[in-house]
Design a protein around this motif. Structure first.
Motif, short mmCIF file in Angstrom:
data_model
loop_
_atom_site.label_atom_id
_atom_site.label_comp_id
_atom_site.label_asym_id
_atom_site.label_seq_id
_atom_site.Cartn_x
_atom_site.Cartn_y
_atom_site.Cartn_z
N UNK A 6 -61.54 -69.55 -89.41
CA UNK A 6 -61.57 -71.02 -89.36
C UNK A 6 -60.81 -71.56 -90.57
N UNK A 7 -59.96 -72.54 -90.32
CA UNK A 7 -59.20 -73.18 -91.40
C UNK A 7 -59.82 -74.56 -91.64
N UNK A 39 -59.57 -77.38 -82.91
CA UNK A 39 -60.97 -77.78 -82.77
C UNK A 39 -61.17 -79.23 -83.18
N UNK A 40 -60.08 -79.94 -83.35
CA UNK A 40 -60.18 -81.35 -83.73
C UNK A 40 -60.22 -82.19 -82.45
N UNK A 116 -57.55 -65.12 -84.26
CA UNK A 116 -57.87 -66.40 -83.64
C UNK A 116 -58.05 -67.39 -84.79
N UNK A 117 -57.09 -68.31 -84.93
CA UNK A 117 -57.13 -69.28 -86.02
C UNK A 117 -57.65 -70.61 -85.50
N UNK A 118 -58.74 -71.06 -86.06
CA UNK A 118 -59.34 -72.30 -85.58
C UNK A 118 -59.09 -73.42 -86.57
N UNK A 129 -68.89 -77.89 -87.80
CA UNK A 129 -69.83 -76.84 -87.38
C UNK A 129 -69.36 -76.13 -86.13
N UNK A 130 -68.81 -76.90 -85.20
CA UNK A 130 -68.24 -76.29 -84.00
C UNK A 130 -67.11 -75.34 -84.36
N UNK A 131 -66.21 -75.82 -85.22
CA UNK A 131 -65.04 -75.02 -85.58
C UNK A 131 -65.44 -73.73 -86.26
#
Ligand SMILES: Nc1ncnc2c1ncn2[C@@H]1O[C@H](COP(=O)(O)OP(=O)(O)OP(=O)(O)O)[C@@H](O)[C@H]1O
Ligand SMILES: [Mg+2]
Lengths: 263, 91
Positions: A6-7, A39-40, A116-118, A129-131
């Protein structure tokens, strides 16, 4: 089995989406199989930065609602093979997705892909939190400014609570001249304060704006200092033990740091 | 006086050093979660305790977190007008 990264940042506008697009591209250029996930929800950007906006048909929302298979929702990159995008729905908002649903998508993706980059939205609420829900590793992006570093510290605390202990810091938009004149915190200052694993510096570079205009990540541009930085960071993420370069002779960086945590 | 001196020294400091020391202070407060309310409650409790031993000048009480080098200090300035002698202390 791949890795979900996650970024994130806390503060908005510090370069999360830019970093996700560039690192995703750079990792794919290292022959890794990569998916970048936006994830935005409601404020999607990643498709535009990658120049894939015209190809987006389905989004993660369609996958969650069951209207589309995950495979089918992935958009193939125009230039680089094994690089894919899972877009965010623009007509929904962050509370329309639950962390468990995002986690399920990430778990499924890492079966097939190496990375997998989120791309996380700003903030510390549900969107973040989702991301982070499915993440094995977190990349925290900060700029060398008080407010941004403060928010990074907050995010680091939250990630630790979520038991995501593998973290790496990227300092974005560093202006070497300002550092030299003592008007910008240098990486040592920031690492000293955040005491976290450091994976690289991306300089302030107008090529970022130009490449975003064109929809081609700066990573492709070998003349760009930011592009070079992202390619090096990608190699570091991929487990290569390469030092963080100095920006000028005799400057503060040196080869002081070792970067082993991402191996 | 001391505050003025500190301010004067700060003006000649490089702005990145000012940023760094401000950040260190902010983060200690963020991390311990010390906010205004908490400081207020602390001050109330402290003065109540000290009032059992001293006559205090309530108006002059100052209490704040300050950074001293690499660590934080709770700095309290509590003017005392007299000692309360032989006053039986309740448990
Ligand atoms: N190294 C850099 N040099 C110059 N400009 C940059 C750099 N990094 C990012 N920018 C610019 O800063 C802006 C914000 O970047 P970006 O959209 O990646 O941030 P973000 O963290 O994803 O923002 P948000 O919180 O809104 O999602 C963009 O206009 C981008 O072009
Ligand atoms: Mg973004």
């Amino acid at each position: 089995m791949g890795k979900v990264i996650v970024v994130t940042s806390g503060k908005g506008g510090v370069g999360k989406s830019t970093s996700t697009a560039n690192l995703g591209t750079a990792l794919a250029l290292l022959n890794q199989r990569v998916v970048v996930v936006d994830a935005d929800i409601g404020l999607r950007n990643l498709d535009v930065i990658m120049g894939l906006e015209s190809r987006v048909v389905y989004t993660s929302m369609d996958v969650i609602e069951g209207t589309c298979d995950l495979d089918k929702a992935l958009v193939k990159d125009r230039r680089t093979k094994d690089l894919h995008l899972l877009a965010a729905s623009q007509k929904n908002n962050k509370n329309d997705i639950q962390p468990e649903q995002m986690k399920k998508i990430c778990l499924e993706l890492k079966e097939e892909y190496d990375y997998v980059l989120v791309d996380s939205p700003a903030g510390i609420e549900q969107g973040f939190r989702n991301a982070a829900a499915g993440a094995d590793v977190a990349i925290i992006v900060t700029t060398p400014e008080v407010a941004s570093v403060r928010d990074a510290d907050r995010i680091i605390g939250l990630l630790m609570n979520m038991e995501i202990d593998d973290m790496g810091l990227i300092i974005n938009r560093l202006a070497p001249k300002m550092v030299e004149s003592g008007d910008m915190m240098n990486p040592d200052d920031i690492i000293d304060i955040l005491s976290i694993n450091f994976i690289g510096v991306v300089p302030e570079d107008k090529e970022i704006v130009i490449s975003t205009n064109r929809g081609l990540p700066t990573t492709y541009n070998h003349q760009s200092s930011a592009g070079q930085a992202y390619r090096r960071i990608a190699r570091r993420i991929d487990g290569e033990d390469i030092p963080i370069p100095e920006f000028k002779p005799g400057s503060w960086l040196g080869n002081l740091f070792k970067f082993n945590s991402f191996k | 006086m001391l505050k003025q001196l500190v301010r004067l020294l700060r003006r000649n400091q490089k702005s990145k050093d000012v940023a760094k020391s401000r950040l260190q202070l902010i983060l200690v407060q963020d991390r311990i979660g010390i906010d205004e309310q908490l400081m207020q409650a602390l001050q109330t409790d402290m003065t109540a305790l000290l009032s059992r031993y001293f006559e205090l000048e309530q108006d002059g009480i100052e209490m704040e977190m300050q950074r001293e080098g690499q660590s934080m200090a709770l700095v309290a300035n509590i003017p005392v007008s007299s000692l309360k002698i032989r006053r039986p202390l309740q448990a």
